[in-house]
Scaffold this active site. Sequence first.
Site, PDB file in Angstrom:
ATOM      1  N   HIS A 179      -5.096  -3.609  -3.048  1.00  0.00           N
ATOM      2  CA  HIS A 179      -4.929  -3.289  -3.855  1.00  0.00           C
ATOM      3  C   HIS A 179      -4.563  -3.137  -5.253  1.00  0.00           C
ATOM      4  O   HIS A 179      -3.947  -2.361  -5.804  1.00  0.00           O
ATOM      5  CB  HIS A 179      -4.242  -2.026  -3.818  1.00  0.00           C
ATOM      6  CG  HIS A 179      -3.977  -1.398  -2.351  1.00  0.00           C
ATOM      7  ND1 HIS A 179      -4.721   0.049  -2.351  1.00  0.00           N
ATOM      8  CD2 HIS A 179      -3.204  -1.487  -1.076  1.00  0.00           C
ATOM      9  CE1 HIS A 179      -3.965   0.946  -1.110  1.00  0.00           C
ATOM     10  NE2 HIS A 179      -3.462  -0.792  -0.121  1.00  0.00           N
ATOM     11  N   SER A 223       0.639  -0.767  -0.247  1.00  0.00           N
ATOM     12  CA  SER A 223      -0.025  -0.279   0.201  1.00  0.00           C
ATOM     13  C   SER A 223       0.643   1.265  -0.056  1.00  0.00           C
ATOM     14  O   SER A 223       0.390   2.223  -0.117  1.00  0.00           O
ATOM     15  CB  SER A 223      -1.202  -0.231   1.188  1.00  0.00           C
ATOM     16  OG  SER A 223      -0.257  -0.057   2.038  1.00  0.00           O
ATOM     17  N   LYS A 227     -12.245   0.521  -2.490  1.00  0.00           N
ATOM     18  CA  LYS A 227     -10.381   1.370  -2.891  1.00  0.00           C
ATOM     19  C   LYS A 227     -11.488   0.895  -4.687  1.00  0.00           C
ATOM     20  O   LYS A 227     -11.983   2.075  -5.279  1.00  0.00           O
ATOM     21  CB  LYS A 227      -9.751   0.159  -2.758  1.00  0.00           C
ATOM     22  CG  LYS A 227      -9.285   0.545  -1.485  1.00  0.00           C
ATOM     23  CD  LYS A 227      -7.613   0.630  -1.182  1.00  0.00           C
ATOM     24  CE  LYS A 227      -7.692   0.742   1.079  1.00  0.00           C
ATOM     25  NZ  LYS A 227      -7.232  -0.373   1.627  1.00  0.00           N
TER      26      LYS A 227
HETATM   27  C1  LIG Z   1      -7.162  -0.360   2.971  1.00  0.00           C
HETATM   28  C2  LIG Z   1      -6.704  -1.812   3.124  1.00  0.00           C
HETATM   29  C3  LIG Z   1      -6.950  -2.561   4.110  1.00  0.00           C
HETATM   30  C4  LIG Z   1      -8.313  -2.340   5.202  1.00  0.00           C
HETATM   31  O1  LIG Z   1      -9.473  -2.019   4.304  1.00  0.00           O
HETATM   32  P1  LIG Z   1     -10.440  -1.495   4.670  1.00  0.00           P
HETATM   33  O2  LIG Z   1     -12.098  -2.028   4.120  1.00  0.00           O
HETATM   34  O3  LIG Z   1      -9.795   0.066   4.482  1.00  0.00           O
HETATM   35  O4  LIG Z   1     -10.688  -1.437   6.611  1.00  0.00           O
HETATM   36  C5  LIG Z   1      -6.967  -3.799   4.132  1.00  0.00           C
HETATM   37  N1  LIG Z   1      -4.869  -4.413   3.447  1.00  0.00           N
HETATM   38  C6  LIG Z   1      -4.785  -3.468   2.862  1.00  0.00           C
HETATM   39  C7  LIG Z   1      -3.730  -3.389   2.079  1.00  0.00           C
HETATM   40  C8  LIG Z   1      -5.257  -1.892   2.554  1.00  0.00           C
HETATM   41  O5  LIG Z   1      -4.737  -1.370   1.839  1.00  0.00           O
END
Ligand SMILES: *Cc1c(COP(=O)(O)O)cnc(C)c1O
Length: 397
Positions: A208, A180, A240
Site C-alpha cells: 500500500h 492494510s 494496487k
Molecule cells: C494485497 C496485499 C497482499 C497480497 O497481494 P496480492 O497480489 O493481492 O496477492 C500482500 N500484502 C499486503 C500488505 C497486501 O495489502
Amino acid sequence: MSIERRLRERIGAAHAAGRWRAPRTLEGAQSPEQVIDGRRVVAFCSNDYLGLAADPRVAAAARTALERYGVGAGAAHLVNGHTRAHAELEEDLAEFTGRERALLFSTGYMANLGVLQTLLGRHDTVLEDRLNHASLLDASRLAGCRTRRYRHGDAEHAAALLEATAVQHSRLIVTDGVFSMDGDPAPLPALAALAQRHGAWLMVDDAHGLGVLGDLGGGSCEHFRLSPSEVPVLMGTLGKAFGTAGAFVAGSRTLIEALTQFSRTYIYTTAMPAAIAAATRESLAIARRESWRRDHLRSLIGRLRQGLMQLGLADTGGISPIQPVILGTSGLATAVADALLEQGLLVPAIRPPTVPEGSARLRITLSAVHTEAQVDRLLDAIDRLLPQDRRAHPAAC
Ligand SMILES: *Cc1c(COP(=O)(O)O)cnc(C)c1O
C-alpha cells in the site's frame, strides 16, 4: 462429523454472527463511478490508488503484448514461460526500487509465502507485527519457523522479543509498510535500526506504499529515506497502485538468486501472462512520471481527514489513502455501510476476524481519480448517518 455437516454449521455460525460475506458483481472497469450489483455508486474501496487500473495507455500496452505473446505464459518462469516482457519488467522494477535485482511472482500472497519459506528454517525466527497482512502470517506457518508477534507498531516490543532469540539462528523482522486495515505507516526507521543492531534482516511488504508515498512514488522506503541495505527485502504488489496484477520482490543479487532457486511459489507455478508484465511496464512509467496523481491524492487525503475530524471522528494518523472510521460493533459498521450504499456510496464495513474484536469499521480508500466533490459528498453522508455518541466531541458548528 461429515464434512458437509461441518461446513453447514460453520456457514450458519458466520451468518448468525453477522460475518457473512459475498462478492458484489461489478459491470465494467474499476473507477470511482461504477455500476455494481446493478446499482450506480461512487466507490471508496478499491486499491487502485493512482487510477491506473483502467488507464487506456495501460490497456493498449496489454493489447499490443497480447498480439505478440498471446494470452497464457504456458509454463513456469524456469521452464519457458519467462518472456522478454517479464525480463524487462524485472529490470524496470530493480531500477525503480534502487535494488540490484527484482523477481516477479504471480501474486503478492505467493511472494510472501516464497520469501519466508526461502529465508527461514525450523530454528530461525520471524518477528511479525500483530496487524501484518494475512499472507505474511500464513507465510511464517508455511516456513515452519519460530514466530513472534509484537504489538502493533511497537519497535520496543519487537526489540525485547528479538533480544530473546538465539543469535546463531537467522532472524527476520517483517512488516507491512502501510497497514492494510488502518492505513498507518510502520515505524520503519526504528525497525531498521533494530535489525542492524542485531544482525537481523528487515522485510517490508509495501503493497500500500509503493507508487503512493514519496515524491517519486518509491513508497515507504522513500518516505523514510531508508537505503536498500536497511531494507534488504522489499516486496511490492502490482495490483494496487500500479493497477495490474502480480507482485515482485526486490533486493540483492544473492536474495534474488536464492528465491529463484528455492522459492516454491516461484518455481511451481505458471508465470504471469506476458501481457500483464508489458502493461505493468507502462503503468510503472506513468506512475513515476505523472506526479500530479500523487499530489491530487495527497490533497484528497488531507480533505477527508480534516472533514472526519470536524465530524468529531478520531484521526488515525494515516498518511495513506486508507482511512478507517472505527465504529466498534459489526452491527453498527454494517448498518452505516448499508445506509451509505442506499445513498449510492460504496464503503465497505470491515469486521472481525479481519480486524480485532470491537474495532469494526468503515474502510474508506481514495484514488487519484476521485474528485473533491465526491469526497465532500461522502463526508456529508457520514455526518447525517453517524450517531452522535460515536463521536469524540460534538460536531463543530
Ligand atoms: C494485497 C496485499 C497482499 C497480497 O497481494 P496480492 O497480489 O493481492 O496477492 C500482500 N500484502 C499486503 C500488505 C497486501 O495489502
